[in-house]
Design a protein around this motif. Structure first.
Motif, short mmCIF file in Angstrom:
data_model
loop_
_atom_site.label_atom_id
_atom_site.label_comp_id
_atom_site.label_asym_id
_atom_site.label_seq_id
_atom_site.Cartn_x
_atom_site.Cartn_y
_atom_site.Cartn_z
N GLU A 1 0.91 -1.16 0.17
CA GLU A 1 -0.11 0.01 0.05
C GLU A 1 0.91 1.33 0.07
N LYS B 1 -6.73 7.22 -4.78
CA LYS B 1 -7.57 7.62 -3.45
C LYS B 1 -7.64 6.31 -2.78
N ASP B 2 -8.02 6.78 -1.46
CA ASP B 2 -7.79 5.40 -0.41
C ASP B 2 -8.49 4.13 -0.51
N TYR B 3 -9.92 4.22 -1.40
CA TYR B 3 -10.74 3.15 -1.70
C TYR B 3 -9.97 2.46 -2.83
N GLN B 4 -9.26 3.17 -3.63
CA GLN B 4 -8.41 2.59 -4.81
C GLN B 4 -7.24 1.83 -4.29
N LYS C 1 -6.73 0.48 -1.24
CA LYS C 1 -7.35 -0.55 -0.66
C LYS C 1 -7.87 -1.69 -1.54
N GLY C 2 -8.38 -1.33 -2.66
CA GLY C 2 -8.93 -2.36 -3.61
C GLY C 2 -7.68 -3.20 -4.23
#
Length: 155
Positions: A120, A127-130, A132-133
Motif C-alpha cells: 500500500e 484515492k484510499d478506496y483505490q 485498498k482495492g
C-alpha cells in the motif's frame, strides 16, 4: 530409442535417484518425472520407488511440510496458493490440510499485515478506496484468504 534418454545400470540409476531425493525433499510426482530421463522397465521403476519409500528418502508428509514452510516463510505465499501448487504435485487434500499446522496463525497475520503495509505504501496518487482495492487484489493473488485480509485491514 530416444537419444535424450540416459543409459545407466539399475544400481547407478537407483543411486542417482537417492541423491536426487537427498538433495531436497521430493514428492512422488517429481521422482517419477525424474525417472523419465532414464531408460527403465516398469518393474525397475516400481522397485526403485519402493526402495526410496522403505529407506525414507521419499516421504510425502515430510515433503508437504517442508514445502509449506518454505513457500510461506521464504516466499510469503498464502495458504490458497500453497494448497493449489501442492495439488498440482499430486498431494492429497487430506495430507495438505493436516500439514498446514506448520504455519503459525500469528505469523500468518503478521505476514499479511507486512505485505499489506509494504504494498500500500508503494501506491501513489490513488484515492484510499483505490489503494485498498488494489492491495486486497494483490494479497489475493499471493494466495491469502479474503477473511484474513479483511481482518488485517480492520485492525
Amino acid at each position: 530409442m530416444q537419444p535424450d534418454k540416459k543409459l545407466f545400470t539399475f544400481e547407478e540409476t537407483k543411486q542417482k535417484l537417492v541423491n536426487y531425493c537427498v538433495y531436497q525433499d521430493r514428492c512422488h510426482a517429481e521422482v517419477e518425472q525424474k525417472m523419465r530421463e532414464f531408460v527403465l522397465i516398469p518393474e525397475a521403476k516400481d522397485e526403485i520407488i519402493l526402495y526410496l519409500l522403505k529407506e525414507n528418502y521419499l516421504n510425502e508428509e515430510r515433503f508437504t511440510r517442508s514445502y509449506i514452510r518454505g513457500k510461506f516463510y521464504i516466499k510469503s505465499w498464502g495458504r490458497t496458493k500453497i494448497k493449489m501448487h501442492l495439488k498440482q504435485k499430486g498431494i492429497t487434500e487430506k495430507l495438505i490440510s493436516s500439514c498446514f499446522d506448520e504455519i503459525d496463525e500469528d505469523d500468518y497475520l503478521k505476514t499479511i499485515n507486512k505485505i499489506y503495509e509494504n504494498y500500500e505504501s508503494k501506491l501513489k496518487g490513488l484515492k484510499d478506496y483505490q489503494k485498498k482495492g488494489k492491495t486486497i487484489k494483490y494479497l489475493l493473488s499471493r494466495g491469502f484468504e479474503y477473511e484474513f485480509i479483511l481482518q488485517v485491514i480492520e485492525n
